[in-house]
Design an enzyme around this catalytic site. Structure first.
Site, PDB file in Angstrom:
ATOM      1  CG  HIS A  48       7.342  49.665 -13.523  1.00  0.00           C
ATOM      2  ND1 HIS A  48       8.154  48.943 -14.368  1.00  0.00           N
ATOM      3  CD2 HIS A  48       7.514  49.128 -12.292  1.00  0.00           C
ATOM      4  CE1 HIS A  48       8.776  48.014 -13.690  1.00  0.00           C
ATOM      5  NE2 HIS A  48       8.411  48.108 -12.410  1.00  0.00           N
TER       6      HIS A  48
ATOM      7  CD  GLU B  19      10.642  51.244 -13.111  1.00  0.00           C
ATOM      8  OE1 GLU B  19       9.894  51.671 -12.201  1.00  0.00           O
ATOM      9  OE2 GLU B  19      11.268  50.189 -13.041  1.00  0.00           O
TER      10      GLU B  19
END
EC number: 5.1.3.15
Length: 283
Positions: free
Chosen positions: A151, A252
């Site tokens: 992330h 991501e």
């Protein structure tokens, strides 16, 4: 109150800061400029995942495929990972398994994770390139299906002047309005953005904020997720300043929902991404 102890590594213009909580790489500065973005309100007492850097989402993403999993983004972001022996160009490595995380094996089956952060000489990059890799091993006799994501929070001068290249022609699911679309041209930002692109983007993604380009080379992924909360959503998040949304974009490396990872018995699947920062081309 406990304060997390950082790991710090300085070499050839790169400065890395990481924490054993979640095996989180929190900062990467290159020649004094941040490449990874860390919130100035990030919680550093171990009571919550760090807001910024590269948190690891596993064994589910957001609330999971069915929308019923908690905490958001899985169980390992708030686990304390064990230090592992680095190899080759790795600076740090960590390990954690389902036996270390309460409830994990019941929800997913057994797993073993190894996460590594490395630096390599930059080819055209300033300073060095950053490599992060999450290896998922399945020790069981049955296939293991899990969601995973790196992330990544990338620092930009102003998200409103930022473009993401490399996703042209890719179908995506827009989580803001629940509609599937196809990307046409560069992705630009004019409001809340939360898109799951059905591409591992192994040809590369470029984040251009007008002053420099951040080059990403994912590997082993099935998707790319792009997220920015914009002003209204940002103001609702305690560990984000009200104007923080202007200074980052999340791109991501991911495998979620219908494109989750399925690891065969005794096998290992690896999700990784290499990052480089370069001056913006004038041509």
């Amino acid at each position: 109150m406990t304060t997390l102890t950082p790991r710090v590594h300085d070499a050839d213009g790169s400065r890395l800061v990481a924490y054993d909580l979640g095996a989180t790489l929190a900062e990467w500065d290159l020649d004094g400029e941040p490449v990874l973005w860390l919130s100035d309100r990030a919680v550093l007492d171990g009571s919550a995942p760090l807001r910024g850097g590269i948190p690891i989402c596993f064994p589910w993403f957001a609330a999971g495929p069915e929308g019923d999993r908690s905490p958001s983004h899985g169980l390992v972001r708030t686990a304390t990972w064990r230090s592992a022996e680095p190899a080759d160009e790795e600076v740090w490595a960590w390990e954690v398994g389902s036996a270390d995380v309460s409830g994990a094996e019941r929800l997913t089956g057994p797993f073993e994770l190894r996460y590594a952060v490395g630096l390599r000489p930059g080819r055209e990059a300033m300073g060095r390139e950053l490599l992060v890799a999450l290896a998922v091993t399945n020790p069981a006799d049955a296939p293991l299906t899990v969601e995973a994501a790196l992330h990544t929070y990338l620092a930009v001068e102003d998200v409103r002047a930022t473009r993401v290249l490399g996703l042209d022609g890719v179908e995506y699911y827009d989580k803001v309005d629940g509609v599937r679309r196809v990307q046409r041209g560069p992705l630009t930002f004019t409001g809340e953005t939360d898109r799951v692109y059905d591409s591992g983007a192994e040809a590369g993604i470029v984040v251009d904020d007008g002053s420099r380009q951040l080059h990403l080379r994912p590997a082993g992924a099935t998707q790319a997720v792009v997220w920015n909360p914009w002003a209204e959503r940002c103001a609702e998040v305690a560990d984000l300043a009200d104007d923080a949304w202007q200074r980052f974009v999340c791109v991501e490396t991911a495998a979620t929902a219908h494109r989750s990872l399925t690891v065969p018995p005794g096998g290992t699947s690896t999700l990784s991404c290499t990052f480089a920062a370069r001056p913006r081309s004038t041509t």
